[in-house]
Design a protein around this motif. Structure first.
Motif, short mmCIF file in Angstrom:
data_model
loop_
_atom_site.label_atom_id
_atom_site.label_comp_id
_atom_site.label_asym_id
_atom_site.label_seq_id
_atom_site.Cartn_x
_atom_site.Cartn_y
_atom_site.Cartn_z
N GLU A 1 1.01 -1.02 0.01
CA GLU A 1 0.00 0.09 0.10
C GLU A 1 0.85 1.35 0.05
O GLU A 1 1.90 1.37 0.63
N GLY A 2 0.32 2.34 -0.79
CA GLY A 2 1.27 3.52 -1.00
C GLY A 2 2.23 3.27 -2.12
O GLY A 2 2.57 4.59 -2.78
N GLN A 3 2.51 2.24 -2.81
CA GLN A 3 3.46 2.18 -3.73
C GLN A 3 2.56 2.53 -5.15
O GLN A 3 1.46 2.20 -5.16
N ARG A 4 3.25 2.87 -6.19
CA ARG A 4 2.45 3.09 -7.38
C ARG A 4 2.65 1.94 -8.43
O ARG A 4 3.71 1.22 -8.42
N VAL A 5 1.54 1.77 -9.15
CA VAL A 5 1.36 0.60 -10.28
C VAL A 5 0.88 1.71 -11.36
O VAL A 5 -0.45 2.30 -11.39
N THR A 6 1.63 1.87 -12.30
CA THR A 6 1.41 2.70 -13.46
C THR A 6 1.18 1.67 -14.79
O THR A 6 2.10 0.91 -15.16
N MET A 7 0.12 1.80 -15.58
CA MET A 7 -0.24 1.17 -16.70
C MET A 7 -0.28 2.09 -17.83
O MET A 7 -1.09 3.12 -17.79
N HIS A 8 0.42 1.60 -18.81
CA HIS A 8 0.48 2.36 -20.12
C HIS A 8 -0.40 1.49 -21.25
O HIS A 8 -0.04 0.40 -21.45
N CYS A 9 -1.08 2.03 -22.03
CA CYS A 9 -1.76 1.70 -23.21
C CYS A 9 -1.19 1.86 -24.36
O CYS A 9 -1.00 3.32 -24.52
N SER A 10 -0.91 1.09 -25.41
CA SER A 10 0.02 1.74 -26.68
C SER A 10 -0.65 0.72 -27.83
O SER A 10 -1.20 -0.29 -27.54
N ALA A 11 -0.45 1.01 -29.18
CA ALA A 11 -0.69 0.37 -30.33
C ALA A 11 0.38 0.75 -31.53
O ALA A 11 0.97 1.85 -31.09
N PHE A 12 0.46 -0.13 -32.58
CA PHE A 12 1.44 0.24 -33.53
C PHE A 12 0.66 1.43 -34.21
O PHE A 12 1.78 2.21 -34.74
N THR A 13 -0.40 1.67 -34.51
CA THR A 13 -1.08 2.95 -35.24
C THR A 13 -1.97 3.52 -34.04
O THR A 13 -2.75 2.96 -33.33
N MET A 14 -1.61 4.76 -33.86
CA MET A 14 -2.48 5.66 -32.94
C MET A 14 -2.94 6.80 -33.61
O MET A 14 -2.16 8.02 -33.71
N PRO A 15 -4.03 6.66 -34.24
CA PRO A 15 -4.61 7.93 -34.86
C PRO A 15 -5.15 8.82 -33.86
O PRO A 15 -5.48 8.65 -32.70
N ALA A 16 -5.08 10.13 -34.20
CA ALA A 16 -5.46 11.29 -33.25
C ALA A 16 -6.98 11.22 -33.10
O ALA A 16 -7.48 11.64 -32.09
N SER A 17 -7.78 10.38 -33.76
CA SER A 17 -9.36 10.36 -33.80
C SER A 17 -9.79 9.21 -32.82
O SER A 17 -10.88 9.07 -32.34
N VAL A 18 -8.74 8.71 -32.03
CA VAL A 18 -9.10 7.59 -31.13
C VAL A 18 -8.95 7.99 -29.84
O VAL A 18 -8.20 8.70 -29.30
N SER A 19 -10.21 7.67 -29.02
CA SER A 19 -10.38 7.79 -27.56
C SER A 19 -9.73 6.79 -26.64
O SER A 19 -10.06 5.50 -27.12
N TRP A 20 -9.28 7.10 -25.67
CA TRP A 20 -8.50 5.89 -24.80
C TRP A 20 -9.57 5.84 -23.40
O TRP A 20 -9.88 7.04 -22.75
N SER A 21 -9.65 4.75 -22.94
CA SER A 21 -10.49 4.55 -21.73
C SER A 21 -9.92 3.08 -20.94
O SER A 21 -9.05 2.40 -21.75
#
Length: 227
Positions: free
Chosen positions: A58-78
């Protein structure tokens, strides 16, 4: 009349030529727009990376990152979390940071294009360990502290009793030593004074014992016989 016919023919030809060029530009623009939309909407599979990729306290950070080979500007992430067998949206953006034990669970990343085409990442299980003491643990700690205090008090009482006993023995020893040193010693060469009669062996052929009481002397160095 001939001149008028020539001018009318020239004007019609120019109009047809202009319309043809405009149609070509419109067709080209439509083709480019369609091609761009096609490129934007072809979403590649998503990848989810967690740092660190193991259970944390508890108190330590867990950071998750989402990525893709193609990342168009019109894509929304959630981000979605599995709650009661249902995926619920909990955050937006490509990154998600978790720090509380209540945030432990199964997560996944979701991407949606302008035309509602979606892509989903593999799921990842986040586990944050709670270090807060429960009610039972608190009671156990309190009992241990009370036991430790009772032990300290008992040791203090035993130490005090031992000290009192040692002090009493030391006082008695000092008193006895003072009594012995203060006792009167008889003069050198004299017999100690005692109560009652004193007897001693007296060597004589006729008498075995003699009374050494001076009042019973019959002569010089001669004492009466014991009756």
């Amino acid at each position: 009349m001939l001149l008028f016919s020539f001018l009318l023919f020239f004007f019609c030809e120019s109009t047809v030529s202009f319309l043809t060029t405009q149609e070509q530009v419109s067709i080209l623009y439509t083709y480019l727009e369609t091609t761009a939309v096609t490129v934007e909407e072809n979403l590649s599979p998503l990848q989810l990376v967690a740092t660190p990729d193991y259970p944390v306290a508890e108190g330590q950070r867990v950071t998750m990152h989402c990525s893709a080979f193609t990342m168009p500007a019109s894509v929304s992430w959630s981000w979605q979390r599995l709650e009661n067998q249902t995926w619920q949206q909990v955050a937006t953006g490509r990154d998600l940071t978790l720090t509380e034990p209540e945030q432990s669970g199964l997560y996944r990343c979701h991407a949606e294009s302008r035309l509602s085409q979606t892509s989903m990442s593999p799921t990842h299980n986040v586990y944050i360990i709670s270090i807060r003491a429960t009610v039972g643990e608190k009671l156990g700690i309190a009992a241990f502290i009370l036991s430790l205090l009772a032990l300290i008090i008992n040791l203090a009482i035993l130490f005090w009793l031992s000290w009192q006993r040692f002090s009493g023995m030391l006082t008695a020893s000092n008193t006895a030593a003072k009594g012995l040193s203060g006792a009167e010693k008889p003069p050198k060469g004299c017999l100690p004074q005692t109560d009652g009669d004193v007897y001693m062996n007296y060597v004589n052929t006729n008498q075995a014992y003699s009374d050494l009481d001076p009042a019973k002397m019959t002569g010089d160095n001669v004492y009466a016989s014991l009756s």
